[in-house]
Motif scaffolding. Structure first.
Motif, PDB file in Angstrom:
ATOM      1  N   ASN A 248       0.828  -1.208   0.000  1.00 15.77           N
ATOM      2  CA  ASN A 248       0.000   0.000   0.000  1.00 15.77           C
ATOM      3  C   ASN A 248       0.864   1.260   0.000  1.00 15.77           C
ATOM      4  O   ASN A 248       0.439   2.309  -0.486  1.00 15.77           O
ATOM      5  CB  ASN A 248      -0.932   0.003   1.212  1.00 15.77           C
ATOM      6  N   LEU A 249       2.075   1.151   0.553  1.00 15.97           N
ATOM      7  CA  LEU A 249       3.011   2.277   0.497  1.00 15.97           C
ATOM      8  C   LEU A 249       3.352   2.607  -0.950  1.00 15.97           C
ATOM      9  O   LEU A 249       3.447   3.771  -1.335  1.00 15.97           O
ATOM     10  CB  LEU A 249       4.289   1.938   1.273  1.00 15.97           C
ATOM     11  N   CYS A 250       3.518   1.573  -1.754  1.00 17.00           N
ATOM     12  CA  CYS A 250       3.845   1.753  -3.168  1.00 17.00           C
ATOM     13  C   CYS A 250       2.644   2.281  -3.943  1.00 17.00           C
ATOM     14  O   CYS A 250       2.802   2.995  -4.941  1.00 17.00           O
ATOM     15  CB  CYS A 250       4.320   0.428  -3.769  1.00 17.00           C
ATOM     16  N   LEU A 251       1.445   1.933  -3.476  1.00 15.24           N
ATOM     17  CA  LEU A 251       0.230   2.463  -4.089  1.00 15.24           C
ATOM     18  C   LEU A 251       0.183   3.981  -3.910  1.00 15.24           C
ATOM     19  O   LEU A 251      -0.093   4.725  -4.854  1.00 15.24           O
ATOM     20  CB  LEU A 251      -0.992   1.812  -3.443  1.00 15.24           C
ATOM     21  N   GLY A 252       0.496   4.428  -2.693  1.00 13.79           N
ATOM     22  CA  GLY A 252       0.527   5.865  -2.423  1.00 13.79           C
ATOM     23  C   GLY A 252       1.615   6.567  -3.214  1.00 13.79           C
ATOM     24  O   GLY A 252       1.409   7.670  -3.741  1.00 13.79           O
ATOM     25  N   GLU A 253       2.778   5.941  -3.320  1.00 13.57           N
ATOM     26  CA  GLU A 253       3.879   6.532  -4.090  1.00 13.57           C
ATOM     27  C   GLU A 253       3.520   6.632  -5.566  1.00 13.57           C
ATOM     28  O   GLU A 253       3.849   7.617  -6.239  1.00 13.57           O
ATOM     29  CB  GLU A 253       5.149   5.697  -3.921  1.00 13.57           C
ATOM     30  N   THR A 254       2.846   5.618  -6.083  1.00 16.25           N
ATOM     31  CA  THR A 254       2.452   5.628  -7.490  1.00 16.25           C
ATOM     32  C   THR A 254       1.464   6.753  -7.772  1.00 16.25           C
ATOM     33  O   THR A 254       1.568   7.437  -8.795  1.00 16.25           O
ATOM     34  CB  THR A 254       1.846   4.268  -7.888  1.00 16.25           C
ATOM     35  N   ALA A 255       0.507   6.956  -6.859  1.00 15.85           N
ATOM     36  CA  ALA A 255      -0.448   8.067  -7.010  1.00 15.85           C
ATOM     37  C   ALA A 255       0.293   9.404  -7.007  1.00 15.85           C
ATOM     38  O   ALA A 255      -0.024  10.308  -7.792  1.00 15.85           O
ATOM     39  CB  ALA A 255      -1.474   8.017  -5.888  1.00 15.85           C
ATOM     40  N   ARG A 256       1.281   9.521  -6.136  1.00 15.09           N
ATOM     41  CA  ARG A 256       2.102  10.741  -6.095  1.00 15.09           C
ATOM     42  C   ARG A 256       2.851  10.925  -7.409  1.00 15.09           C
ATOM     43  O   ARG A 256       2.904  12.032  -7.966  1.00 15.09           O
ATOM     44  CB  ARG A 256       3.095  10.642  -4.932  1.00 15.09           C
ATOM     45  N   ASN A 257       3.426   9.840  -7.917  1.00 15.18           N
ATOM     46  CA  ASN A 257       4.184   9.907  -9.165  1.00 15.18           C
ATOM     47  C   ASN A 257       3.301  10.340 -10.332  1.00 15.18           C
ATOM     48  O   ASN A 257       3.738  11.100 -11.206  1.00 15.18           O
ATOM     49  CB  ASN A 257       4.808   8.540  -9.478  1.00 15.18           C
ATOM     50  N   ILE A 258       2.055   9.851 -10.344  1.00 15.74           N
ATOM     51  CA  ILE A 258       1.118  10.211 -11.408  1.00 15.74           C
ATOM     52  C   ILE A 258       0.868  11.719 -11.410  1.00 15.74           C
ATOM     53  O   ILE A 258       0.897  12.369 -12.463  1.00 15.74           O
ATOM     54  CB  ILE A 258      -0.214   9.450 -11.225  1.00 15.74           C
ATOM     55  N   PHE A 259       0.628  12.259 -10.225  1.00 15.19           N
ATOM     56  CA  PHE A 259       0.366  13.700 -10.135  1.00 15.19           C
ATOM     57  C   PHE A 259       1.587  14.502 -10.573  1.00 15.19           C
ATOM     58  O   PHE A 259       1.461  15.507 -11.288  1.00 15.19           O
ATOM     59  CB  PHE A 259      -0.032  14.085  -8.716  1.00 15.19           C
ATOM     60  N   ILE A 260       2.762  14.056 -10.173  1.00 14.66           N
ATOM     61  CA  ILE A 260       3.992  14.754 -10.551  1.00 14.66           C
ATOM     62  C   ILE A 260       4.194  14.690 -12.063  1.00 14.66           C
ATOM     63  O   ILE A 260       4.616  15.677 -12.685  1.00 14.66           O
ATOM     64  CB  ILE A 260       5.199  14.157  -9.798  1.00 14.66           C
ATOM     65  N   TYR A 261       3.884  13.547 -12.671  1.00 16.09           N
ATOM     66  CA  TYR A 261       3.980  13.434 -14.132  1.00 16.09           C
ATOM     67  C   TYR A 261       3.083  14.476 -14.804  1.00 16.09           C
ATOM     68  O   TYR A 261       3.517  15.201 -15.712  1.00 16.09           O
ATOM     69  CB  TYR A 261       3.579  12.033 -14.585  1.00 16.09           C
ATOM     70  N   GLY A 262       1.829  14.534 -14.371  1.00 15.66           N
ATOM     71  CA  GLY A 262       0.896  15.494 -14.954  1.00 15.66           C
ATOM     72  C   GLY A 262       1.365  16.920 -14.790  1.00 15.66           C
ATOM     73  O   GLY A 262       1.257  17.744 -15.706  1.00 15.66           O
ATOM     74  N   LEU A 263       1.902  17.230 -13.623  1.00 14.28           N
ATOM     75  CA  LEU A 263       2.392  18.580 -13.336  1.00 14.28           C
ATOM     76  C   LEU A 263       3.593  18.907 -14.228  1.00 14.28           C
ATOM     77  O   LEU A 263       3.674  19.995 -14.810  1.00 14.28           O
ATOM     78  CB  LEU A 263       2.774  18.676 -11.867  1.00 14.28           C
ATOM     79  N   LEU A 264       4.531  17.960 -14.337  1.00 12.60           N
ATOM     80  CA  LEU A 264       5.745  18.203 -15.143  1.00 12.60           C
ATOM     81  C   LEU A 264       5.424  18.364 -16.615  1.00 12.60           C
ATOM     82  O   LEU A 264       5.994  19.239 -17.289  1.00 12.60           O
ATOM     83  CB  LEU A 264       6.730  17.040 -14.935  1.00 12.60           C
TER      84      LEU A 264
END
Length: 305
Positions: free
Chosen positions: A281-297
């Protein structure tokens, strides 16, 4: 933790907030962000082209409403079909299985959010034409079919690619400029791959329970090693497709997401190390964070011309 969770009052505001799964809204926001950014930078290229912030906001609100609607549908049907046991579940707790929300209340909430999404989306007909009605209908239909059918047939990832990539990115662009270029289409596929990583890690965690329940997700079909490669490949594939931004005169939109790729690889290595259990579940949260960062970048890269 379980004792505290069970103390949540049934049908309370806290219960509904948990049922809505606000953390998943990043996956709904990112494709609209990218589609809007693409439309903004391309508007001067079209004679008579104009950008509508109201249309952009409506796209975002519709995406949010449909995401919450899909979360409610998933919560209801997984529990009603006996596929969401509060005692054996590895992922975050679900409202119906935990008793936070009554089944009848969830039925009414599904009807309400479905109607709300349709009301929000209807004005987009003014900007994108009658074809927006068809798009809206397909979004609603497949929100139900995903949980009740397609996720059991190994097709959940294809639907994520379509409804979290191609449809929202292309439609957010289309309502502004009434066309979709091949660059926009490739960008939408890249976005879909990035967001699909969230489903991949979710199904990777649940692979044993899904197999026992007869839920043939792509991870069940490929096996854990294939699932790991699928997760890594989704991020790499998105970056490769992102070369289209450079070709279209926006090199920063190709270069900046390399930061995302680095974060994606680190999360991949963590998934590989943990391999199974609730710790994923920690990796699930990290993946959600990564998705948002991708969209922002990507969005920032497009806007910084």
């Amino acid at each position: 933790m379980m004792a505290e969770e069970r103390k949540i009052k049934t049908d309370s505001p806290q219960a509904w907030l948990l049922a809505a799964r606000p953390k998943t809204l990043s996956g709904a926001a990112v494709p609209v962000m990218i589609g809007v950014a693409l439309a903004w930078v391309d508007t001067p290229l079209y004679v008579g082209g104009s950008f509508s912030w109201l249309a952009a906001v409506l796209c975002l609100l519709f995406s949010f409403a449909m995401q919450i609607d899909a979360n409610f549908i998933n919560d209801f049907f997984d529990f009603a079909n006996g596929n969401d046991d509060a005692e054996t579940r590895l992922g975050p707790r679900r409202a119906c299985s935990m008793g936070w929300v009554k089944l009848d209340s969830m039925k009414r909430a599904i009807a309400l959010t479905t109607c709300l999404a349709c009301i929000i989306g209807l004005p987009l007909v003014y900007y994108g034409g009658l074809e927006m009605i068809l798009v809206g209908m397909l979004c609603v239909i497949f929100a139900f079919l995903y949980t009740t059918f397609f996720s059991y047939q190994g097709l959940g990832d294809a639907l994520v690619l379509l409804f979290f990539g191609i449809v929202p990115v292309c439609c957010s662009y289309y309502v502004q400029l009434h066309t979709v270029t091949w660059q926009v289409f490739l960008a939408s596929v890249a976005c879909g791959l990035v967001i699909d990583a969230l489903l991949i890690v979710n199904n990777f965690r649940d692979r044993d329970n899904d197999r026992l329940a007869g839920k043939n997700t792509l991870i069940v079909l490929l096996g854990p090693e294939g699932g790991l490669q699928l997760y890594l490949g989704a991020g790499i594939g998105a970056i490769i497709l992102g070369a289209t931004f450079w070709m279209n005169g926006h090199p920063l939109a190709t270069v900046l997401p390399l930061i995302y790729l680095l974060m994606h690889v680190f999360t991949y290595l963590k998934i590989k190390r943990i391999y199974q259990g609730k710790a994923l579940n920690l990796c699930l949260g990290e993946t959600a964070r990564n998705i948002f960062i991708y969209g922002l970048l990507v969005s920032v890269g497009l806007l910084l011309v």
